[in-house]
Design a protein around this motif. Structure first.
Motif, PDB file in Angstrom:
ATOM      1  N   MET A   1       0.711  -1.323   0.034  1.00 19.43           N
ATOM      2  CA  MET A   1      -0.070   0.017   0.048  1.00 19.43           C
ATOM      3  C   MET A   1       0.882   1.253   0.213  1.00 19.43           C
ATOM      4  SD  MET A   1      -3.162  -0.935   2.631  1.00 19.43           S
ATOM      5  CE  MET A   1      -3.821   0.607   2.197  1.00 19.43           C
ATOM      6  N   MET A   2       2.078   1.279   0.633  1.00 15.03           N
ATOM      7  CA  MET A   2       2.659   2.497   0.832  1.00 15.03           C
ATOM      8  C   MET A   2       3.510   2.660  -0.631  1.00 15.03           C
ATOM      9  SD  MET A   2       4.681   2.407   4.507  1.00 15.03           S
ATOM     10  CE  MET A   2       5.205   0.639   4.366  1.00 15.03           C
ATOM     11  N   LYS A   3       3.797   1.456  -1.461  1.00 16.56           N
ATOM     12  CA  LYS A   3       4.274   1.728  -2.879  1.00 16.56           C
ATOM     13  C   LYS A   3       3.239   2.562  -3.553  1.00 16.56           C
ATOM     14  CE  LYS A   3       7.743  -1.935  -2.428  1.00 16.56           C
ATOM     15  NZ  LYS A   3       8.245  -3.103  -2.917  1.00 16.56           N
ATOM     16  N   LEU A   4       1.983   1.897  -3.375  1.00 13.24           N
ATOM     17  CA  LEU A   4       0.884   2.503  -4.246  1.00 13.24           C
ATOM     18  C   LEU A   4       0.679   4.093  -3.708  1.00 13.24           C
ATOM     19  CD1 LEU A   4      -1.543  -0.759  -4.184  1.00 13.24           C
ATOM     20  CD2 LEU A   4      -0.141   0.276  -6.170  1.00 13.24           C
ATOM     21  N   TRP A   5       0.881   4.241  -2.612  1.00 11.61           N
ATOM     22  CA  TRP A   5       0.275   5.678  -2.074  1.00 11.61           C
ATOM     23  C   TRP A   5       1.277   6.536  -2.654  1.00 11.61           C
ATOM     24  CZ3 TRP A   5       0.205   3.796   3.745  1.00 11.61           C
ATOM     25  CH2 TRP A   5      -0.924   3.324   3.869  1.00 11.61           C
ATOM     26  N   ASN A   6       2.749   6.211  -3.073  1.00  7.12           N
ATOM     27  CA  ASN A   6       3.796   7.136  -3.482  1.00  7.12           C
ATOM     28  C   ASN A   6       3.379   7.465  -4.649  1.00  7.12           C
ATOM     29  OD1 ASN A   6       5.311   6.880  -1.295  1.00  7.12           O
ATOM     30  ND2 ASN A   6       7.012   5.624  -2.201  1.00  7.12           N
ATOM     31  N   ARG A   7       2.438   6.767  -5.553  1.00  9.70           N
ATOM     32  CA  ARG A   7       1.996   7.114  -6.983  1.00  9.70           C
ATOM     33  C   ARG A   7       1.103   8.526  -6.849  1.00  9.70           C
ATOM     34  NH1 ARG A   7       1.133   1.337 -10.127  1.00  9.70           N
ATOM     35  NH2 ARG A   7       3.224   0.742  -9.801  1.00  9.70           N
ATOM     36  N   THR A   8       0.345   8.316  -5.980  1.00 12.32           N
ATOM     37  CA  THR A   8      -0.685   9.417  -5.603  1.00 12.32           C
ATOM     38  C   THR A   8      -0.034  10.590  -4.858  1.00 12.32           C
ATOM     39  OG1 THR A   8      -2.430   7.927  -5.740  1.00 12.32           O
ATOM     40  CG2 THR A   8      -2.846  10.096  -4.641  1.00 12.32           C
ATOM     41  N   TYR A   9       0.715  10.441  -3.598  1.00 14.52           N
ATOM     42  CA  TYR A   9       0.982  11.391  -2.606  1.00 14.52           C
ATOM     43  C   TYR A   9       2.263  12.100  -3.073  1.00 14.52           C
ATOM     44  CZ  TYR A   9      -2.762   8.795  -0.358  1.00 14.52           C
ATOM     45  OH  TYR A   9      -3.995   8.413  -0.087  1.00 14.52           O
ATOM     46  N   LEU A  10       3.123  11.486  -3.711  1.00 16.97           N
ATOM     47  CA  LEU A  10       4.483  12.392  -3.991  1.00 16.97           C
ATOM     48  C   LEU A  10       4.205  13.390  -5.049  1.00 16.97           C
ATOM     49  CD1 LEU A  10       7.253   9.550  -4.144  1.00 16.97           C
ATOM     50  CD2 LEU A  10       6.870  11.255  -2.194  1.00 16.97           C
ATOM     51  N   PRO A  11       3.245  13.255  -5.806  1.00 17.96           N
ATOM     52  CA  PRO A  11       3.076  14.639  -6.497  1.00 17.96           C
ATOM     53  C   PRO A  11       2.618  15.573  -5.749  1.00 17.96           C
ATOM     54  CG  PRO A  11       2.128  12.583  -7.855  1.00 17.96           C
ATOM     55  CD  PRO A  11       2.834  12.129  -6.480  1.00 17.96           C
TER      56      PRO A  11
ATOM     57  N   SER B   1       8.503  10.973   1.214  1.00 18.09           N
ATOM     58  CA  SER B   1       8.330  12.292   1.365  1.00 18.09           C
ATOM     59  C   SER B   1       9.679  12.910   1.811  1.00 18.09           C
ATOM     60  CB  SER B   1       7.377  12.730   2.155  1.00 18.09           C
ATOM     61  OG  SER B   1       7.300  12.134   3.237  1.00 18.09           O
ATOM     62  N   THR B   2      10.217  12.017   3.063  1.00 17.67           N
ATOM     63  CA  THR B   2      11.549  12.574   3.374  1.00 17.67           C
ATOM     64  C   THR B   2      12.572  12.543   2.306  1.00 17.67           C
ATOM     65  OG1 THR B   2      10.830  11.452   5.173  1.00 17.67           O
ATOM     66  CG2 THR B   2      12.933  11.986   5.294  1.00 17.67           C
ATOM     67  N   ALA B   3      12.535  11.500   1.322  1.00 21.73           N
ATOM     68  CA  ALA B   3      13.631  11.431   0.402  1.00 21.73           C
ATOM     69  C   ALA B   3      13.536  12.899  -0.540  1.00 21.73           C
ATOM     70  CB  ALA B   3      13.450  10.415  -0.552  1.00 21.73           C
ATOM     71  N   TYR B   4      12.306  13.404  -0.808  1.00 19.69           N
ATOM     72  CA  TYR B   4      12.255  14.360  -1.649  1.00 19.69           C
ATOM     73  C   TYR B   4      12.694  15.669  -0.904  1.00 19.69           C
ATOM     74  CZ  TYR B   4      10.310  18.054  -4.372  1.00 19.69           C
ATOM     75  OH  TYR B   4      10.059  19.264  -5.217  1.00 19.69           O
TER      76      TYR B   4
END
Length: 210
Positions: free
Chosen positions: A34-44, A71-74
């Motif tokens: 789920m966290m991997k899937l969330w990144n596609r939506t939330y990192l933008p 988010s921390t990496a960004y």
């Protein structure tokens, strides 16, 4: 037929409850996925929201509810010289965050924002991406955030508008949210919306001279 429909509805309800639980505290294989899937939506969304503080001089950052650390990496890209701390309630999330290819001064910890044990006035910037609506004790969390912020510190909150509408209906209106945050010594400097996201930039309210 009716019995089958009842069973199906019950199973869907159980699935929904499980997914909500995973969104609050990811765990196991499902949580990692789920966290991997969330990144596609939330990192933008993180990139969009972070644009409002890009270029600001900060030395110490706290990223609350980091998930797998995307988010921390960004944030390390935006603030390569800052000390960045990422916290999350989930041990699974923190374990995944440590796998991020992060360069810079970053540390992660399993902690609750309501009680971090960090020193007062430790952070110039505190970020909460897609997480504040899950805080069980928001009053304690905001009190702790106020304690952790430097006098010139910034609190950056961003999430999907739909999550506020679902979890925090009483604070859906900007005026209501602004008034609520003032109880914790935080005032709303700026707000923005885009693509179904909402952003709040809050500052620490100056203490009046006696």
């Amino acid at each position: 037929m009716l019995y089958t429909l009842i069973i199906l509805i019950a199973l869907l309800d159980l699935l929904f409850v499980h997914l909500v639980s995973q969104s609050k505290r990811p765990r196991g294989f499902v949580g990692v996925l789920m966290m991997k899937l969330w990144n596609r939506t939330y990192l933008p969304m993180v990139r969009w929201a972070s644009g409002y503080i890009k270029g600001k001089k900060v030395n110490n950052i706290l990223d609350v509810g980091v998930g797998n650390g995307g988010s921390t990496a960004y944030l390390t890209e935006l603030f390569p010289n800052a000390n960045i701390t990422g916290i999350d309630l989930s041990e699974t999330a923190i374990a995944e965050a440590y796998k991020q290819p992060i360069k810079g001064k970053v540390s992660f910890a399993v902690k609750d924002i309501t009680q971090t044990d960090y020193l007062s006035a430790s952070f110039d910037l505190i970020c909460a991406f897609q997480t504040h609506f899950h805080w069980q004790n928001a009053e304690t969390a905001y009190t702790e955030i106020h304690r952790l912020l430097t006098d010139s510190g910034v609190l950056l909150i961003a999430c999907e508008k739909s999550k506020i509408r679902y979890y925090l209906r009483d604070l859906e209106e900007t005026g209501a949210f602004s008034s609520y945050m003032e109880h914790f010594g935080l005032y709303l400097e700026e707000t923005a919306q885009q693509n179904g996201w909402v952003l709040f930039v809050l500052l620490k309210k100056p203490v009046a001279n006696s």
